[in-house]
Every structure is written in C-alpha cells, then in structure tokens.
Design a protein around this motif. Structure first.
Motif: not given
Length: 150
Positions: A92-103
C-alpha cells in the motif's frame, strides 16, 4: 510467481502466447554470448540483457517494483541472485509519483514477505500481482529480463 529451470520451460508455454516465443528464443540462443542491451524478439516480446553488481536487500527494496502491461521472465545467466517478493494486494505504500505508464513500473516502500535465490539457468516469472526486488547478492550478476506484453 513461478520459479523453475530453463530445462522445464515448456511446462509454462501454454500460460501465455508470448511465453512459447520467449522460451524458444532462449533455448535456441547462446545466452552467455549476449551483450548488454535490448533485443526485440517478436511483437510483444523483448529481452533486456543486463549485467551489474549485486546490491544489498536494503538497497533493492528501495526499488520494490511491479508492472501493469508486461509479465517479466527473469533468467539468471551468471552469478547468484536473490530476489525479494510480496503480493501486490498486500502493498500500500506507493513510492514517488505512482505508476509510470511510459516505463510500465510502479514502486513500493515495503518489506518483502520472502526471499529466494536463483542460480544460472533458473528463471522466475513475475506477473503484475508480483512485487519484486531483484539483483540482491554479492558480485557480478548477468541476467535476461524478458518482457512479455499482456
């Protein structure tokens, strides 16, 4: 998650259309001669040839990752590699800005539920529900990360 040896790869070919393509390529190729970089095997199947120094579990867990668009088949070529794993549903502890669709990557700040070790010609298959921390150990690790599009 699935862990096995390349000799048993045919067992898993029916699980996804791209798995047969990926495993056929891996069995037909001199894997030790591959140089670092990206190999486009077929539409929806690419291989990242990676080589680098292993890191501590603490460092690896800083990039505890999972993917939405690809299944990873990670095959160890050289060295000994330990990996951390945890079910995505328990993270549950997402790091940074969350999911990167590009990467196609999402990082978590979590502790692993378990660790396991791969030896040369052993592989692990990580599905989107598998959060994983690779490259743990000592010394040089050479591996292939096969990205199979979902």
């Amino acid at each position: 998650m699935i862990i096995d040896t390349l000799n048993n790869a045919t067992t898993y070919q029916s699980l996804h259309p791209g798995f047969k393509t990926a495993f056929d390529y891996l069995r037909a190729t001199d894997l030790n001669s591959l140089e670092t970089g990206i190999i486009e095997v077929a539409e929806g199947v690419k291989i990242i040839v990676a080589e680098g120094e292993a890191r501590s579990a603490e460092a690896a867990l800083k990039t505890f990752e999972c993917h939405n668009k690809n299944i990873d088949i990670q095959l160890l070529i050289g060295g000994v590699e330990t990996m951390g794993w945890k079910p995505r549903k328990d993270c549950s502890n997402v790091q940074g800005d969350g999911y990167s669709d590009e990467n196609d990557i999402l990082f978590f700040e979590e502790e692993a539920d378990t660790f396991f070790t791969l030896h040369p010609m052993q592989f692990v298959i990580f599905y989107p529900e598998d959060v994983h921390a690779p490259m743990i150990g000592e010394g040089l690790i050479k591996k292939l990360v096969v990205k199979v599009a979902i």
